[in-house]
Design a protein around this motif. Structure first.
Motif, PDB file in Angstrom:
ATOM      1  N   SER A  30       0.832  -1.204   0.000  1.00 20.44           N
ATOM      2  CA  SER A  30       0.000   0.000   0.000  1.00 20.44           C
ATOM      3  C   SER A  30       0.864   1.250   0.000  1.00 20.44           C
ATOM      4  O   SER A  30       0.592   2.209  -0.715  1.00 20.44           O
ATOM      5  CB  SER A  30      -0.932  -0.007   1.213  1.00 20.44           C
ATOM      6  OG  SER A  30      -1.821  -1.090   1.134  1.00 20.44           O
ATOM      7  N   ALA A  31       1.921   1.243   0.812  1.00 23.06           N
ATOM      8  CA  ALA A  31       2.801   2.411   0.895  1.00 23.06           C
ATOM      9  C   ALA A  31       3.446   2.720  -0.456  1.00 23.06           C
ATOM     10  O   ALA A  31       3.529   3.888  -0.862  1.00 23.06           O
ATOM     11  CB  ALA A  31       3.870   2.195   1.964  1.00 23.06           C
ATOM     12  N   LEU A  32       3.887   1.697  -1.166  1.00 21.79           N
ATOM     13  CA  LEU A  32       4.506   1.903  -2.470  1.00 21.79           C
ATOM     14  C   LEU A  32       3.471   2.390  -3.492  1.00 21.79           C
ATOM     15  O   LEU A  32       3.754   3.294  -4.287  1.00 21.79           O
ATOM     16  CB  LEU A  32       5.179   0.621  -2.961  1.00 21.79           C
ATOM     17  CG  LEU A  32       5.928   0.728  -4.283  1.00 21.79           C
ATOM     18  CD1 LEU A  32       6.996   1.820  -4.237  1.00 21.79           C
ATOM     19  CD2 LEU A  32       6.554  -0.612  -4.643  1.00 21.79           C
ATOM     20  N   PHE A  33       2.270   1.827  -3.476  1.00 27.45           N
ATOM     21  CA  PHE A  33       1.221   2.272  -4.385  1.00 27.45           C
ATOM     22  C   PHE A  33       0.926   3.753  -4.177  1.00 27.45           C
ATOM     23  O   PHE A  33       0.834   4.527  -5.136  1.00 27.45           O
ATOM     24  CB  PHE A  33      -0.062   1.451  -4.182  1.00 27.45           C
ATOM     25  CG  PHE A  33      -1.185   1.890  -5.075  1.00 27.45           C
ATOM     26  CD1 PHE A  33      -1.336   1.362  -6.338  1.00 27.45           C
ATOM     27  CD2 PHE A  33      -2.090   2.869  -4.660  1.00 27.45           C
ATOM     28  CE1 PHE A  33      -2.368   1.780  -7.176  1.00 27.45           C
ATOM     29  CE2 PHE A  33      -3.120   3.298  -5.478  1.00 27.45           C
ATOM     30  CZ  PHE A  33      -3.259   2.751  -6.737  1.00 27.45           C
ATOM     31  N   VAL A  34       0.780   4.168  -2.918  1.00 27.99           N
ATOM     32  CA  VAL A  34       0.479   5.569  -2.609  1.00 27.99           C
ATOM     33  C   VAL A  34       1.629   6.472  -3.054  1.00 27.99           C
ATOM     34  O   VAL A  34       1.404   7.541  -3.632  1.00 27.99           O
ATOM     35  CB  VAL A  34       0.165   5.742  -1.109  1.00 27.99           C
ATOM     36  CG1 VAL A  34       0.127   7.214  -0.718  1.00 27.99           C
ATOM     37  CG2 VAL A  34      -1.167   5.061  -0.774  1.00 27.99           C
ATOM     38  N   ALA A  35       2.861   6.054  -2.803  1.00 30.35           N
ATOM     39  CA  ALA A  35       4.017   6.853  -3.222  1.00 30.35           C
ATOM     40  C   ALA A  35       4.057   7.019  -4.737  1.00 30.35           C
ATOM     41  O   ALA A  35       4.283   8.119  -5.252  1.00 30.35           O
ATOM     42  CB  ALA A  35       5.312   6.206  -2.720  1.00 30.35           C
ATOM     43  N   GLN A  36       3.817   5.930  -5.456  1.00 30.18           N
ATOM     44  CA  GLN A  36       3.804   6.008  -6.923  1.00 30.18           C
ATOM     45  C   GLN A  36       2.674   6.906  -7.426  1.00 30.18           C
ATOM     46  O   GLN A  36       2.867   7.709  -8.337  1.00 30.18           O
ATOM     47  CB  GLN A  36       3.646   4.613  -7.529  1.00 30.18           C
ATOM     48  CG  GLN A  36       4.857   3.746  -7.379  1.00 30.18           C
ATOM     49  CD  GLN A  36       4.612   2.340  -7.903  1.00 30.18           C
ATOM     50  OE1 GLN A  36       3.478   1.875  -8.006  1.00 30.18           O
ATOM     51  NE2 GLN A  36       5.693   1.657  -8.236  1.00 30.18           N
ATOM     52  N   LEU A  37       1.494   6.757  -6.828  1.00 34.27           N
ATOM     53  CA  LEU A  37       0.341   7.565  -7.232  1.00 34.27           C
ATOM     54  C   LEU A  37       0.624   9.050  -7.040  1.00 34.27           C
ATOM     55  O   LEU A  37       0.420   9.857  -7.952  1.00 34.27           O
ATOM     56  CB  LEU A  37      -0.902   7.147  -6.440  1.00 34.27           C
ATOM     57  CG  LEU A  37      -2.148   8.026  -6.634  1.00 34.27           C
ATOM     58  CD1 LEU A  37      -2.644   7.975  -8.071  1.00 34.27           C
ATOM     59  CD2 LEU A  37      -3.243   7.599  -5.660  1.00 34.27           C
ATOM     60  N   THR A  38       1.093   9.428  -5.863  1.00 36.43           N
ATOM     61  CA  THR A  38       1.328  10.851  -5.599  1.00 36.43           C
ATOM     62  C   THR A  38       2.424  11.410  -6.505  1.00 36.43           C
ATOM     63  O   THR A  38       2.298  12.528  -6.996  1.00 36.43           O
ATOM     64  CB  THR A  38       1.650  11.105  -4.116  1.00 36.43           C
ATOM     65  OG1 THR A  38       2.774  10.322  -3.722  1.00 36.43           O
ATOM     66  CG2 THR A  38       0.458  10.773  -3.226  1.00 36.43           C
ATOM     67  N   ARG A  39       3.453  10.639  -6.769  1.00 34.15           N
ATOM     68  CA  ARG A  39       4.513  11.111  -7.680  1.00 34.15           C
ATOM     69  C   ARG A  39       3.980  11.326  -9.088  1.00 34.15           C
ATOM     70  O   ARG A  39       4.332  12.307  -9.750  1.00 34.15           O
ATOM     71  CB  ARG A  39       5.676  10.123  -7.684  1.00 34.15           C
ATOM     72  CG  ARG A  39       6.524  10.224  -6.457  1.00 34.15           C
ATOM     73  CD  ARG A  39       7.799   9.396  -6.569  1.00 34.15           C
ATOM     74  NE  ARG A  39       8.496   9.441  -5.304  1.00 34.15           N
ATOM     75  CZ  ARG A  39       8.626   8.412  -4.479  1.00 34.15           C
ATOM     76  NH1 ARG A  39       8.117   7.239  -4.801  1.00 34.15           N
ATOM     77  NH2 ARG A  39       9.276   8.536  -3.349  1.00 34.15           N
ATOM     78  N   ARG A  40       3.149  10.407  -9.565  1.00 35.25           N
ATOM     79  CA  ARG A  40       2.582  10.550 -10.922  1.00 35.25           C
ATOM     80  C   ARG A  40       1.701  11.791 -11.012  1.00 35.25           C
ATOM     81  O   ARG A  40       1.752  12.531 -12.001  1.00 35.25           O
ATOM     82  CB  ARG A  40       1.786   9.312 -11.296  1.00 35.25           C
ATOM     83  CG  ARG A  40       2.653   8.106 -11.596  1.00 35.25           C
ATOM     84  CD  ARG A  40       1.848   6.856 -11.923  1.00 35.25           C
ATOM     85  NE  ARG A  40       0.961   7.077 -13.051  1.00 35.25           N
ATOM     86  CZ  ARG A  40      -0.247   6.528 -13.155  1.00 35.25           C
ATOM     87  NH1 ARG A  40      -0.712   5.740 -12.221  1.00 35.25           N
ATOM     88  NH2 ARG A  40      -0.991   6.766 -14.209  1.00 35.25           N
ATOM     89  N   VAL A  41       0.884  12.011  -9.988  1.00 36.82           N
ATOM     90  CA  VAL A  41      -0.004  13.174  -9.984  1.00 36.82           C
ATOM     91  C   VAL A  41       0.818  14.461  -9.980  1.00 36.82           C
ATOM     92  O   VAL A  41       0.559  15.378 -10.763  1.00 36.82           O
ATOM     93  CB  VAL A  41      -0.977  13.115  -8.783  1.00 36.82           C
ATOM     94  CG1 VAL A  41      -1.736  14.413  -8.631  1.00 36.82           C
ATOM     95  CG2 VAL A  41      -1.946  11.945  -8.936  1.00 36.82           C
ATOM     96  N   PHE A  42       1.816  14.544  -9.109  1.00 39.41           N
ATOM     97  CA  PHE A  42       2.677  15.737  -9.058  1.00 39.41           C
ATOM     98  C   PHE A  42       3.436  15.935 -10.363  1.00 39.41           C
ATOM     99  O   PHE A  42       3.589  17.066 -10.830  1.00 39.41           O
ATOM    100  CB  PHE A  42       3.666  15.660  -7.899  1.00 39.41           C
ATOM    101  CG  PHE A  42       3.065  16.010  -6.561  1.00 39.41           C
ATOM    102  CD1 PHE A  42       2.382  17.197  -6.360  1.00 39.41           C
ATOM    103  CD2 PHE A  42       3.194  15.137  -5.483  1.00 39.41           C
ATOM    104  CE1 PHE A  42       1.838  17.525  -5.135  1.00 39.41           C
ATOM    105  CE2 PHE A  42       2.651  15.460  -4.247  1.00 39.41           C
ATOM    106  CZ  PHE A  42       1.974  16.642  -4.072  1.00 39.41           C
ATOM    107  N   ALA A  43       3.901  14.843 -10.969  1.00 35.85           N
ATOM    108  CA  ALA A  43       4.640  14.942 -12.231  1.00 35.85           C
ATOM    109  C   ALA A  43       3.774  15.535 -13.339  1.00 35.85           C
ATOM    110  O   ALA A  43       4.282  16.188 -14.251  1.00 35.85           O
ATOM    111  CB  ALA A  43       5.168  13.574 -12.649  1.00 35.85           C
ATOM    112  N   ASP A  44       2.469  15.322 -13.257  1.00 34.98           N
ATOM    113  CA  ASP A  44       1.546  15.882 -14.246  1.00 34.98           C
ATOM    114  C   ASP A  44       1.112  17.305 -13.913  1.00 34.98           C
ATOM    115  O   ASP A  44       0.256  17.876 -14.575  1.00 34.98           O
ATOM    116  CB  ASP A  44       0.304  14.994 -14.374  1.00 34.98           C
ATOM    117  CG  ASP A  44       0.595  13.697 -15.113  1.00 34.98           C
ATOM    118  OD1 ASP A  44       1.654  13.593 -15.760  1.00 34.98           O
ATOM    119  OD2 ASP A  44      -0.251  12.779 -15.051  1.00 34.98           O
ATOM    120  N   GLY A  45       1.667  17.864 -12.841  1.00 36.37           N
ATOM    121  CA  GLY A  45       1.343  19.241 -12.478  1.00 36.37           C
ATOM    122  C   GLY A  45       0.084  19.397 -11.652  1.00 36.37           C
ATOM    123  O   GLY A  45      -0.426  20.501 -11.493  1.00 36.37           O
ATOM    124  N   SER A  46      -0.417  18.310 -11.112  1.00 36.69           N
ATOM    125  CA  SER A  46      -1.617  18.360 -10.278  1.00 36.69           C
ATOM    126  C   SER A  46      -1.229  18.213  -8.808  1.00 36.69           C
ATOM    127  O   SER A  46      -0.065  18.111  -8.467  1.00 36.69           O
ATOM    128  CB  SER A  46      -2.602  17.259 -10.695  1.00 36.69           C
ATOM    129  OG  SER A  46      -3.083  17.518 -11.993  1.00 36.69           O
TER     130      SER A  46
END
Length: 112
Positions: free
Chosen positions: A7-23
């Motif tokens: 779960s921790a890795l999924f959340v980390a990946q999700l937040t990084r992807r969102v930030f990388a897209d400028g959101s």
């Protein structure tokens, strides 16, 4: 059956992807590192709030990917009540909020 990432890795990946897209993304509640249930709250620019909860087993698939089911939430008070009920059932859950008009870009949405 493929092993699921933590779960921790999924959340980390999700937040990084969102930030990388400028959101924007924020972890509102941190749950169990290995296997806590993950709930995703999305807010669109128009103010619509959706809750993506873990898909029921029948819709989850066997490929190890996390799938989510969507529901529209009326307001923040309704969301708070949902968290209270969930905490009584399972206190190890995660809550991540993302601001996006296209949650399907980041989440695998289960079809019923």
């Amino acid at each position: 059956m493929t092993a699921r990432i933590t779960s921790a890795l999924f959340v980390a990946q999700l937040t990084r992807r969102v930030f990388a897209d400028g959101s924007f993304a924020a972890v509102e509640r941190k749950g169990a590192e290995a296997a806590g249930a993950i709930f995703i709250v999305t807010r669109t620019r128009m103010g619509e709030v959706k809750l993506f909860s873990p898909a029921i087993q029948a819709l989850a698939g066997d490929d190890g990917e996390r799938r989510f089911m969507a529901e529209i939430i009326a307001d923040d008070a309704t969301l708070s009540l949902r968290w209270e009920r969930e905490a009584r059932f399972d206190p190890d859950f995660w809550v991540v909020e993302i601001e996006t008009d296209a949650p399907e870009r980041y989440l695998l949405i289960a079809e019923d």
